[in-house]
Motif scaffolding. Structure first.
Motif: not given
Ligand code: BG6
Length: 481
Positions: A71-94
């Motif tokens: 996720y750290p590298e993947d989120i950096k790529l989203f930042k590079e695209m200029g994302f203002k938001a990312l929708r993620i889910s939180i896995d209940w079983s974690r």
């Protein structure tokens, strides 16, 4: 305000779900979830639920795309695209590995703290889905998922833990993803029903009644979660996400038009409750005619009224044609999975009709039905077969074309007066398909070098659409060329 333009604060970004990308299914105290027992499938071969983890079977969600670690590298790529938001889910079983554990799993909480902090550090607003088909297996097996009202209390407790933990960092929450796929008219043995309901097939005694009960229990759970959230932080913004398709009549016969209305409307009973706080009379009338009974107490009515959402999320991929009630049976069906073909539309490789105007139609329809409620497109995109060329590049002009046409219609809808707050493209990084379990069905701006036969090094490669979306965001939707 210039209605021809996207508003200045328009939220451009993307949307993903934990089970489709994280992998690490047994790491840091995570318990098994319903999805972990789903095999891979294809367009023509349905995914299967197994009772045990069977050696030699392929369970694509066990590995996902390894987002749990990358996720750290993947989120950096989203930042590079200029994302203002990312929708993620939180896995209940974690968080609650069995769902009914006394205490939450600290390592699970810490993991999502790190993800959220990383997003915030990149200037990306986290939007959290609380239930995106991720239910601890123990709740499926011991409680029969959403068929049991005890599951509501366990879910509210789980969400309350998250609200307290991430208060001050997370503002936008979504209670459920696409519960509109649960209705007594659904096939009980479809994968979607299993993923949403968290109930194994052999438990169901009376499918229509049980599906109505499940749909109702989840609606009630959403209202309880909204109330719990507002008590913890009144500034939280809570929404519900619905996966909608508009149905066109197959002919202009009045009876077909009415049928198309009923088919489109099938997806609205929970949404009406989410927005209006009242379980709709038309649905109760339908249930009564079909011998379905719901226990709605006065207390429930209050709960529904106190649990109204602040915004709606729309997942939109395609439109459908409503089978005619007047055309002869043998002229109706055109491909079992793809439904009736619409001669005016093209389809994706998976048979999903590409219909940007349908998006404008639905946005306007929702806007009128719910009196200008704020909306976000929480999912939209093209699942396609992308291939690396000999230079290791992915050229995806078809994706750019698909998105461009949808953005034009979003702008038209804004010009129509629709209160559209944002657009979150589904699967900005390739991930495991929910319906088929394939990697082959790719949505991303970022290619993940992983194939269904287990080959590939997981490398991330920017597709041509990566730069295109970046320039769309930088120009706030002005530059769609
Ligand atoms: C939506 C789901 O229904 O469709 C997503 O919320 C899913 O989880 C998306 O991935 C696209 O479907 P698929 O089968 O192409 O992954």
């Amino acid at each position: 305000m210039n209605y021809k333009k996207f508003p200045d604060n328009f939220i451009w970004g993307g949307s993903i779900a934990a089970h489709q990308c994280e992998g690490a299914w047994q790491e840091d105290g995570k318990g098994p979830s319903a999805i972990d027992y789903l095999t891979g499938g294809t367009f023509s071969k349905a995914r299967r639920v197994t009772k045990e983890i069977v050696e030699g079977e392929y369970y694509p969600n066990h590995e996902g795309i390894d987002f749990y670690h990358t996720y750290p590298e993947d989120i950096k790529l989203f930042k590079e695209m200029g994302f203002k938001a990312l929708r993620i889910s939180i896995d209940w079983s974690r968080i609650y590995p069995n769902g009914d554990d006394e205490k939450p799993n600290q390592k699970g909480l810490d993991h999502y703290t790190q993800v959220i902090d990383q997003l915030l550090a990149c200037g990306i607003e986290p939007i959290i889905t609380l239930f995106h088909f991720e239910m601890p297996l123990h709740i499926v097996r011991e409680y029969n998922g959403w068929l049991n009202r005890k599951t509501i209390d366990l879910f509210v407790r789980h969400c309350t833990t998250l609200f307290n933990e991430y208060k001050g960092k997370v503002k936008y929450w979504v209670t459920f993803n696409e519960i509109n796929h649960l209705d007594p008219s659904c096939d009980f043995d479809s994968i979607f029903t299993y993923m949403l309901a968290g109930v194994e097939y052999d438990v169901i005694k009376n499918p229509k009644q049980d599906l109505a009960t499940i749909g109702y229990n989840m609606t009630l759970a959403s209202a309880k979660v909204v109330a719990a959230a507002k008590e913890i932080d009144p500034s939280f913004q809570i929404g519900g996400v619905f996966g909608l398709t508009c149905y066109y009549p197959q002919t202009c016969h009045p009876a077909d038009n009415l049928q198309a209305f009923f088919d489109t409307n099938r997806d609205f009973y929970q949404m009406d409750t989410f927005v209006n706080g009242i379980f709709p009379r038309y649905k109760l009338a339908e249930y009564e005619k079909n011998g379905i009974h719901l226990e709605i107490s006065e207390k429930d009515r209050q709960v529904l009224l106190n649990g109204k959402v602040d915004f709606l999320g729309l997942n939109y991929y395609s439109s459908s044609v409503s089978p005619s009630v007047v055309v002869k049976e043998n002229e109706k069906i055109d491909g079992v999975l793809a439904g009736i073909s619409n001669p005016y539309l093209e389809a994706s490789d998976w048979g999903w009709k590409i219909d940007p105007v349908g998006l404008r139609y639905l946005l306007n329809y929702l806007d009128r039905r719910y009196h200008g409620i704020p909306m976000i497109i929480t999912e939209n995109g093209l699942g396609a077969v992308d291939e690396l060329d000999s230079n290791g590049k992915v050229h995806d002009p078809y994706r750019i074309e698909y998105l461009r046409k949808h953005f034009v219609e979003m702008r038209n809808a804004i010009d129509d007066g629709v209160n559209l707050m944002g657009y979150l493209m589904w699967g900005p990084i390739d991930l495991v398909s929910a319906t088929t379990g394939e990697m082959k069905k790719r949505y991303g701006f970022i290619y993940v070098n992983k194939q269904d036969d287990g080959t590939g090094d997981g490398r991330r490669i920017k597709k041509d659409s990566f730069e295109w979306y970046k320039s769309v965001i930088a120009s706030n939707g002005e530059n769609l060329a």
